[in-house]
Design a protein around this motif. Sequence first.
Motif, PDB file in Angstrom:
ATOM      1  N   ALA A 118       0.836  -1.197   0.000  1.00 19.66           N
ATOM      2  CA  ALA A 118       0.000   0.000   0.000  1.00 19.66           C
ATOM      3  C   ALA A 118       0.872   1.249   0.000  1.00 19.66           C
ATOM      4  N   GLY A 119       0.456   2.225  -0.800  1.00 19.42           N
ATOM      5  CA  GLY A 119       1.228   3.450  -0.938  1.00 19.42           C
ATOM      6  C   GLY A 119       2.193   3.428  -2.100  1.00 19.42           C
ATOM      7  N   GLY A 120       2.407   2.252  -2.680  1.00 23.97           N
ATOM      8  CA  GLY A 120       3.329   2.111  -3.783  1.00 23.97           C
ATOM      9  C   GLY A 120       2.709   2.450  -5.128  1.00 23.97           C
ATOM     10  N   SER A 121       3.489   2.221  -6.181  1.00 21.45           N
ATOM     11  CA  SER A 121       3.076   2.572  -7.536  1.00 21.45           C
ATOM     12  C   SER A 121       3.334   1.415  -8.499  1.00 21.45           C
ATOM     13  N   LEU A 122       2.523   1.373  -9.545  1.00 20.57           N
ATOM     14  CA  LEU A 122       2.726   0.460 -10.656  1.00 20.57           C
ATOM     15  C   LEU A 122       2.316   1.174 -11.930  1.00 20.57           C
ATOM     16  N   ARG A 123       2.890   0.760 -13.047  1.00 23.18           N
ATOM     17  CA  ARG A 123       2.454   1.268 -14.336  1.00 23.18           C
ATOM     18  C   ARG A 123       2.059   0.098 -15.223  1.00 23.18           C
ATOM     19  N   ARG A 134      -5.262   9.714  -8.236  1.00 19.54           N
ATOM     20  CA  ARG A 134      -4.199   8.748  -7.948  1.00 19.54           C
ATOM     21  C   ARG A 134      -3.698   8.055  -9.216  1.00 19.54           C
ATOM     22  N   PHE A 135      -4.588   7.829 -10.166  1.00 23.92           N
ATOM     23  CA  PHE A 135      -4.234   7.132 -11.401  1.00 23.92           C
ATOM     24  C   PHE A 135      -4.212   8.126 -12.560  1.00 23.92           C
ATOM     25  N   THR A 136      -3.354   7.835 -13.551  1.00 22.23           N
ATOM     26  CA  THR A 136      -3.273   8.653 -14.755  1.00 22.23           C
ATOM     27  C   THR A 136      -3.254   7.754 -15.976  1.00 22.23           C
ATOM     28  N   ILE A 137      -4.178   8.013 -16.903  1.00 21.54           N
ATOM     29  CA  ILE A 137      -4.211   7.266 -18.154  1.00 21.54           C
ATOM     30  C   ILE A 137      -3.531   8.100 -19.235  1.00 21.54           C
ATOM     31  N   SER A 138      -2.771   7.425 -20.092  1.00 17.08           N
ATOM     32  CA  SER A 138      -2.107   8.135 -21.178  1.00 17.08           C
ATOM     33  C   SER A 138      -1.905   7.166 -22.342  1.00 17.08           C
ATOM     34  N   GLN A 139      -1.587   7.733 -23.486  1.00 15.83           N
ATOM     35  CA  GLN A 139      -1.355   6.896 -24.651  1.00 15.83           C
ATOM     36  C   GLN A 139      -0.144   7.400 -25.413  1.00 15.83           C
ATOM     37  N   ASP A 140       0.552   6.486 -26.048  1.00 10.79           N
ATOM     38  CA  ASP A 140       1.677   6.802 -26.916  1.00 10.79           C
ATOM     39  C   ASP A 140       1.267   6.330 -28.307  1.00 10.79           C
ATOM     40  N   GLN A 163      -0.773   4.763 -15.100  1.00 13.99           N
ATOM     41  CA  GLN A 163       0.124   4.998 -13.971  1.00 13.99           C
ATOM     42  C   GLN A 163      -0.715   5.013 -12.703  1.00 13.99           C
ATOM     43  N   MET A 164      -0.399   4.122 -11.792  1.00 16.12           N
ATOM     44  CA  MET A 164      -1.165   3.985 -10.560  1.00 16.12           C
ATOM     45  C   MET A 164      -0.281   4.344  -9.379  1.00 16.12           C
ATOM     46  N   ASN A 165      -0.636   5.404  -8.689  1.00 18.18           N
ATOM     47  CA  ASN A 165       0.112   5.869  -7.524  1.00 18.18           C
ATOM     48  C   ASN A 165      -0.744   5.746  -6.270  1.00 18.18           C
ATOM     49  N   ARG A 166      -0.078   5.788  -5.133  1.00 16.94           N
ATOM     50  CA  ARG A 166      -0.764   5.705  -3.829  1.00 16.94           C
ATOM     51  C   ARG A 166      -1.770   4.553  -3.820  1.00 16.94           C
ATOM     52  N   LYS A 193      -3.904   1.302  -2.951  1.00 17.51           N
ATOM     53  CA  LYS A 193      -4.580   0.855  -1.747  1.00 17.51           C
ATOM     54  C   LYS A 193      -4.940  -0.623  -1.889  1.00 17.51           C
ATOM     55  N   PRO A 194      -5.119  -1.319  -0.788  1.00 16.01           N
ATOM     56  CA  PRO A 194      -5.524  -2.729  -0.885  1.00 16.01           C
ATOM     57  C   PRO A 194      -6.788  -2.921  -1.711  1.00 16.01           C
ATOM     58  N   GLU A 195      -7.694  -1.973  -1.672  1.00 11.15           N
ATOM     59  CA  GLU A 195      -8.937  -2.093  -2.439  1.00 11.15           C
ATOM     60  C   GLU A 195      -8.731  -1.918  -3.945  1.00 11.15           C
ATOM     61  N   ASP A 196      -7.523  -1.578  -4.359  1.00  8.19           N
ATOM     62  CA  ASP A 196      -7.205  -1.533  -5.793  1.00  8.19           C
ATOM     63  C   ASP A 196      -6.861  -2.915  -6.333  1.00  8.19           C
ATOM     64  N   THR A 197      -6.756  -3.887  -5.453  1.00  8.04           N
ATOM     65  CA  THR A 197      -6.429  -5.252  -5.874  1.00  8.04           C
ATOM     66  C   THR A 197      -7.508  -5.798  -6.801  1.00  8.04           C
ATOM     67  N   ALA A 198      -7.096  -6.218  -7.993  1.00  6.97           N
ATOM     68  CA  ALA A 198      -8.038  -6.705  -8.997  1.00  6.97           C
ATOM     69  C   ALA A 198      -7.272  -7.163 -10.226  1.00  6.97           C
ATOM     70  N   MET A 199      -7.998  -7.805 -11.143  1.00  4.37           N
ATOM     71  CA  MET A 199      -7.486  -8.037 -12.477  1.00  4.37           C
ATOM     72  C   MET A 199      -7.805  -6.795 -13.296  1.00  4.37           C
ATOM     73  N   TYR A 200      -6.814  -6.250 -13.955  1.00  4.15           N
ATOM     74  CA  TYR A 200      -6.981  -5.042 -14.743  1.00  4.15           C
ATOM     75  C   TYR A 200      -6.991  -5.402 -16.232  1.00  4.15           C
TER      76      TYR A 200
END
Length: 121
Positions: free
Chosen positions: A14-19, A65-71, A80-83, A85-92
Motif C-alpha cells: 500500500a502506498g506504492g506505484s505500478l504502471r 491517484r491514477f493517470t491514463i495516457s497513450q503513446d 500509472q497507478m500511484n498511492r 490501496k488494498p482495495e485496488d487489488t483486482a485483475m486489470y
Amino acid sequence: QGRLVESGGGSVQAGGSLRLSCSASEYTYSHMAWFRQAPGKEREGVAAVYTADNSPYYGDSVRGRFTISQDNVKNTLYLQMNRLKPEDTAMYYCAAGNPVRVLLPSEYNDWGQGTQVTVSS
C-alpha cells in the motif's frame, strides 16, 4: 480489429506505484480504457481516454491517484497507478470501443486478457 495485450501488473505494498501497459494494434476505435474486476465484484471502469485528443476520464475511486495516457507512436496505452490501496487489488483489463458512456464495460468491443494487481496492507 487488432489485439490488446496488457503487462505491468504485480504485487506492491500500500502506498506504492505500478504502471500498466497495453499494447494495441490496428485500432480505429474512439476510446481506449482500463477496467478492473475483483473476485466476486462487477467489472469497474477505472479510466478511459478519447484517442483523438487524449481527453481522460476517471472513475471516482481512482481520480487523483491514477493517470491514463497513450503513446500513439508505440500504439500503447498506459495506466500509472500511484498511492495504491488494498482495495485496488483486482485483475486489470484494457479495452477499446466507441462508447457513449465511457466507463461502462458493456460499451467496449475488444478486450485484453488482463493483468493482476495485488496491493498488500
